[in-house]
Design a protein around this motif. Structure first.
Motif, PDB file in Angstrom:
ATOM      1  N   MET A   1      31.532  30.395 -40.793  1.00  0.00           N
ATOM      2  CA  MET A   1      32.474  29.700 -39.919  1.00  0.00           C
ATOM      3  C   MET A   1      33.745  29.362 -40.689  1.00  0.00           C
ATOM      4  SD  MET A   1      30.008  27.217 -37.626  1.00  0.00           S
ATOM      5  CE  MET A   1      28.978  26.679 -38.989  1.00  0.00           C
ATOM      6  N   ARG A   2      34.801  29.181 -39.967  1.00  0.00           N
ATOM      7  CA  ARG A   2      36.070  28.783 -40.551  1.00  0.00           C
ATOM      8  C   ARG A   2      36.100  27.259 -40.610  1.00  0.00           C
ATOM      9  NH1 ARG A   2      40.572  30.461 -43.519  1.00  0.00           N
ATOM     10  NH2 ARG A   2      42.457  29.423 -42.750  1.00  0.00           N
ATOM     11  N   HIS A   3      36.131  26.686 -41.815  1.00  0.00           N
ATOM     12  CA  HIS A   3      36.031  25.243 -41.986  1.00  0.00           C
ATOM     13  C   HIS A   3      37.410  24.601 -41.838  1.00  0.00           C
ATOM     14  CE1 HIS A   3      32.446  26.489 -44.689  1.00  0.00           C
ATOM     15  NE2 HIS A   3      32.090  26.425 -43.423  1.00  0.00           N
ATOM     16  N   THR A   4      37.571  23.810 -40.803  1.00  0.00           N
ATOM     17  CA  THR A   4      38.858  23.190 -40.505  1.00  0.00           C
ATOM     18  C   THR A   4      38.734  21.671 -40.477  1.00  0.00           C
ATOM     19  OG1 THR A   4      38.548  23.277 -38.092  1.00  0.00           O
ATOM     20  CG2 THR A   4      39.536  25.220 -39.156  1.00  0.00           C
ATOM     21  N   TRP A   5      39.876  21.016 -40.290  1.00  0.00           N
ATOM     22  CA  TRP A   5      39.966  19.552 -40.422  1.00  0.00           C
ATOM     23  C   TRP A   5      41.045  19.065 -39.481  1.00  0.00           C
ATOM     24  CZ3 TRP A   5      37.381  16.498 -44.199  1.00  0.00           C
ATOM     25  CH2 TRP A   5      37.886  15.222 -44.434  1.00  0.00           C
ATOM     26  N   GLN A  17      46.580  17.524 -47.836  1.00  0.00           N
ATOM     27  CA  GLN A  17      46.041  17.758 -49.178  1.00  0.00           C
ATOM     28  C   GLN A  17      44.654  17.129 -49.327  1.00  0.00           C
ATOM     29  OE1 GLN A  17      47.953  16.107 -52.907  1.00  0.00           O
ATOM     30  NE2 GLN A  17      48.398  18.284 -53.203  1.00  0.00           N
ATOM     31  N   ASP A  18      44.434  15.981 -48.674  1.00  0.00           N
ATOM     32  CA  ASP A  18      43.096  15.386 -48.663  1.00  0.00           C
ATOM     33  C   ASP A  18      42.102  16.358 -48.045  1.00  0.00           C
ATOM     34  OD1 ASP A  18      44.042  12.944 -49.720  1.00  0.00           O
ATOM     35  OD2 ASP A  18      44.530  12.202 -47.721  1.00  0.00           O
ATOM     36  N   ALA A  19      42.506  16.993 -46.944  1.00  0.00           N
ATOM     37  CA  ALA A  19      41.638  17.955 -46.261  1.00  0.00           C
ATOM     38  C   ALA A  19      41.311  19.134 -47.169  1.00  0.00           C
ATOM     39  CB  ALA A  19      42.301  18.439 -44.976  1.00  0.00           C
ATOM     40  N   ALA A  20      42.330  19.620 -47.887  1.00  0.00           N
ATOM     41  CA  ALA A  20      42.103  20.735 -48.805  1.00  0.00           C
ATOM     42  C   ALA A  20      41.127  20.339 -49.904  1.00  0.00           C
ATOM     43  CB  ALA A  20      43.436  21.192 -49.408  1.00  0.00           C
ATOM     44  N   GLN A  21      41.274  19.143 -50.443  1.00  0.00           N
ATOM     45  CA  GLN A  21      40.365  18.679 -51.489  1.00  0.00           C
ATOM     46  C   GLN A  21      38.947  18.492 -50.961  1.00  0.00           C
ATOM     47  OE1 GLN A  21      42.176  15.133 -53.068  1.00  0.00           O
ATOM     48  NE2 GLN A  21      43.875  16.240 -54.018  1.00  0.00           N
ATOM     49  N   ALA A  22      38.821  18.205 -49.668  1.00  0.00           N
ATOM     50  CA  ALA A  22      37.501  18.033 -49.054  1.00  0.00           C
ATOM     51  C   ALA A  22      36.809  19.363 -48.805  1.00  0.00           C
ATOM     52  CB  ALA A  22      37.631  17.270 -47.742  1.00  0.00           C
ATOM     53  N   LYS A  25      39.645  24.799 -45.015  1.00  0.00           N
ATOM     54  CA  LYS A  25      40.490  25.969 -45.206  1.00  0.00           C
ATOM     55  C   LYS A  25      41.639  26.023 -44.198  1.00  0.00           C
ATOM     56  CE  LYS A  25      37.828  27.314 -48.505  1.00  0.00           C
ATOM     57  NZ  LYS A  25      38.276  27.107 -49.910  1.00  0.00           N
ATOM     58  N   GLY A  26      41.525  25.263 -43.139  1.00  0.00           N
ATOM     59  CA  GLY A  26      42.554  25.267 -42.116  1.00  0.00           C
ATOM     60  C   GLY A  26      42.665  23.910 -41.444  1.00  0.00           C
ATOM     61  N   ILE A  27      43.725  23.726 -40.681  1.00  0.00           N
ATOM     62  CA  ILE A  27      44.015  22.448 -40.026  1.00  0.00           C
ATOM     63  C   ILE A  27      43.977  22.609 -38.507  1.00  0.00           C
ATOM     64  CG2 ILE A  27      45.900  20.812 -39.545  1.00  0.00           C
ATOM     65  CD1 ILE A  27      44.458  20.169 -42.116  1.00  0.00           C
ATOM     66  N   VAL A  28      43.469  21.580 -37.850  1.00  0.00           N
ATOM     67  CA  VAL A  28      43.487  21.447 -36.396  1.00  0.00           C
ATOM     68  C   VAL A  28      44.490  20.336 -36.087  1.00  0.00           C
ATOM     69  CG1 VAL A  28      42.153  20.817 -34.357  1.00  0.00           C
ATOM     70  CG2 VAL A  28      41.071  22.133 -36.207  1.00  0.00           C
ATOM     71  N   VAL A  61      44.081  25.841 -35.412  1.00  0.00           N
ATOM     72  CA  VAL A  61      43.691  25.514 -34.036  1.00  0.00           C
ATOM     73  C   VAL A  61      44.592  24.411 -33.499  1.00  0.00           C
ATOM     74  CG1 VAL A  61      41.823  24.672 -32.538  1.00  0.00           C
ATOM     75  CG2 VAL A  61      41.274  26.112 -34.535  1.00  0.00           C
ATOM     76  N   VAL A  62      44.990  24.545 -32.243  1.00  0.00           N
ATOM     77  CA  VAL A  62      45.699  23.465 -31.557  1.00  0.00           C
ATOM     78  C   VAL A  62      44.685  22.644 -30.776  1.00  0.00           C
ATOM     79  CG1 VAL A  62      47.296  22.901 -29.699  1.00  0.00           C
ATOM     80  CG2 VAL A  62      47.918  24.632 -31.381  1.00  0.00           C
ATOM     81  N   GLU A  63      44.647  21.381 -31.061  1.00  0.00           N
ATOM     82  CA  GLU A  63      43.808  20.438 -30.310  1.00  0.00           C
ATOM     83  C   GLU A  63      44.590  19.141 -30.153  1.00  0.00           C
ATOM     84  OE1 GLU A  63      39.545  18.034 -30.416  1.00  0.00           O
ATOM     85  OE2 GLU A  63      40.032  19.414 -32.030  1.00  0.00           O
ATOM     86  N   SER A  64      45.131  18.946 -28.986  1.00  0.00           N
ATOM     87  CA  SER A  64      45.036  19.746 -27.785  1.00  0.00           C
ATOM     88  C   SER A  64      46.432  19.966 -27.221  1.00  0.00           C
ATOM     89  CB  SER A  64      44.226  19.018 -26.724  1.00  0.00           C
ATOM     90  OG  SER A  64      42.928  18.681 -27.157  1.00  0.00           O
ATOM     91  N   VAL A  65      46.542  20.946 -26.289  1.00  0.00           N
ATOM     92  CA  VAL A  65      47.669  20.953 -25.360  1.00  0.00           C
ATOM     93  C   VAL A  65      47.175  20.164 -24.151  1.00  0.00           C
ATOM     94  CG1 VAL A  65      49.216  22.318 -23.945  1.00  0.00           C
ATOM     95  CG2 VAL A  65      48.474  23.210 -26.159  1.00  0.00           C
TER      96      VAL A  65
END
Length: 398
Positions: A1-5, A17-22, A25-28, A61-65
């Motif tokens: 799976m693609r691990h996002t935050w 950067q906190d998300a990357a350290q956690a 791999k991607g941002i929502v 990912v866009v969350e949400s429109v």
């Protein structure tokens, strides 16, 4: 799976950067400052991409429109809002976005009575207390038809609870229930909430289901054309609230939506926390049935305090609660393997550790309720561990 935050933008006290350290791999993310119903400006979309890249990650990912209340009720400028939603999809696609999450919950996008409830070990979690909610509905909101929606036993418990409730708790309860969408500026006072509820007079569950189908019939062809998967988030919690219908609460609800608009671009956000608050929802079975139409996954766990619906529940640790997280992840990995064999470009399903308990330094950071740094780091690490074990070349299912 693609691990996002999930990241709520520059106002978020937990950074990219906190998300990357956690380990993400991607941002929502989303443009929460753009008014609901408006087209998202291209320069704002570009700016959000740049903000995320500056932190070392990419916007996946866009969350949400948001879907406006006008679209849900088919009143006012709803047709223009649909057209604006379509144009936003086109602009997001041009920027590289391929997954867009949305929900169709009327008035309240999610509902909790406690945003920082103390657990047995001193962590803080979000909670839905049914007795408190009924006390809010009958005695604070004073919704005229509220007494008819609950049995005598729960009404009596709520009356006693309300009578003993200090004024400070009454105020916080009103604020918590009317909090609105996480990350947005939305939120309702009691008079505003009463006014919004009145706009749904005469809209039955069946009518709201049809409005969802009408909306999807308009936006799904655009999503197909521009290469975006749209995915509906389930109701949270998954039952009717404040006399409002809910239409994405069960397996049957999703089957109805996906069958009526039978396009791969029209899919679901599998949220194990939202659906897991309802005991009848078998999450591994739901993941298996709708596997090919799952475009985004929220992995979190809830502990139900009763087995009926509605019930009280709280956000548990990711591997605790009533959902078999190992079984759910196993189904998702099987689907990813199948997609790879078919050559699907969307074979890697984006997942994020949804919510999390506030622990350790989270308790003083003051981040968005439900979205702490360390609590989500812990959840992501646990979920990644399950995935790694299930895919290990010697011991896993691969």
């Amino acid at each position: 799976m693609r691990h996002t935050w999930r990241w709520f933008g520059p106002v978020d006290k937990v950074g990219v950067q906190d998300a990357a350290q956690a380990g993400a791999k991607g941002i929502v993310s989303a443009l929460h400052h753009i008014p609901t119903g408006d087209v998202w400006p291209v320069d704002e979309i570009v700016r959000r991409h740049e903000e995320i890249k500056a932190g070392g990650l990419v916007w996946d990912v866009v969350e949400s429109v948001p879907v406006s209340e006008s679209i849900k009720t088919q009143t006012g400028d709803w047709r223009q809002h649909v057209a604006n939603w379509q144009e936003t999809l086109r602009r997001l696609s041009a920027s590289g976005i391929r997954t867009v999450c949305y929900n169709f919950m009327p008035v309240l996008d999610w509902t909790r009575t406690d945003l920082r409830w103390e657990t047995r070990n001193g962590a803080r979690a979000m909670r839905f207390d049914l007795v408190d909610f009924v006390a809010f509905d009958i005695h604070l909101l004073q919704r005229p038809a509220a007494v008819d929606d609950y049995d005598a036993e729960i009404r009596d418990r709520a009356a006693k609870r309300f009578a003993e409730m200090p004024e400070e708790r009454r105020l916080s309860l009103s604020k918590n229930v009317g909090a609105g969408l996480p990350g947005s500026a939305d939120g309702y006072t009691l008079p505003q909430l009463r006014d919004h509820l009145a706009t749904y007079d005469g809209i039955s569950r069946e009518k709201l289901q049809q409005h969802l189908i009408d909306f999807l019939a308009e936006v799904t062809p655009v999503a197909e054309a521009v290469g975006i998967n749209i995915c509906a988030h389930p109701d949270d919690p998954p039952w009717a609230l404040l006399g409002l219908p809910r239409i994405l609460s069960t397996e049957a609800d999703y089957a109805h939506m996906l069958d009526y608009v039978d396009s791969r671009a029209n899919g679901m956000t599998l949220c194990t926390g939202s659906l897991g608050a309802r005991a009848e929802n078998d999450l591994p079975a739901i993941a298996r049935r709708f596997a090919s139409r799952i475009h985004f996954v929220h992995l979190r766990n809830v502990h139900r305090e009763e087995e009926g619906a509605p019930c009280s529940f709280y956000e548990d640790e990711h591997l605790e609660g009533h959902t078999d997280m190992v079984a759910v992840i196993a189904e998702l990995l099987k689907e990813e393997k199948r997609r790879r064999s078919e050559g699907r470009s969307d074979h890697e399903i984006p997942m994020r550790p949804d919510h999390g308990q506030e622990i350790l330094d989270d308790l003083t950071r003051g981040a968005q309720p439900g979205y702490p740094a360390i609590g989500r780091l812990k959840g992501l690490a646990e979920l990644r561990g399950i995935e790694r074990a299930l895919t290990h070349s010697n011991y896993g299912m691969e």
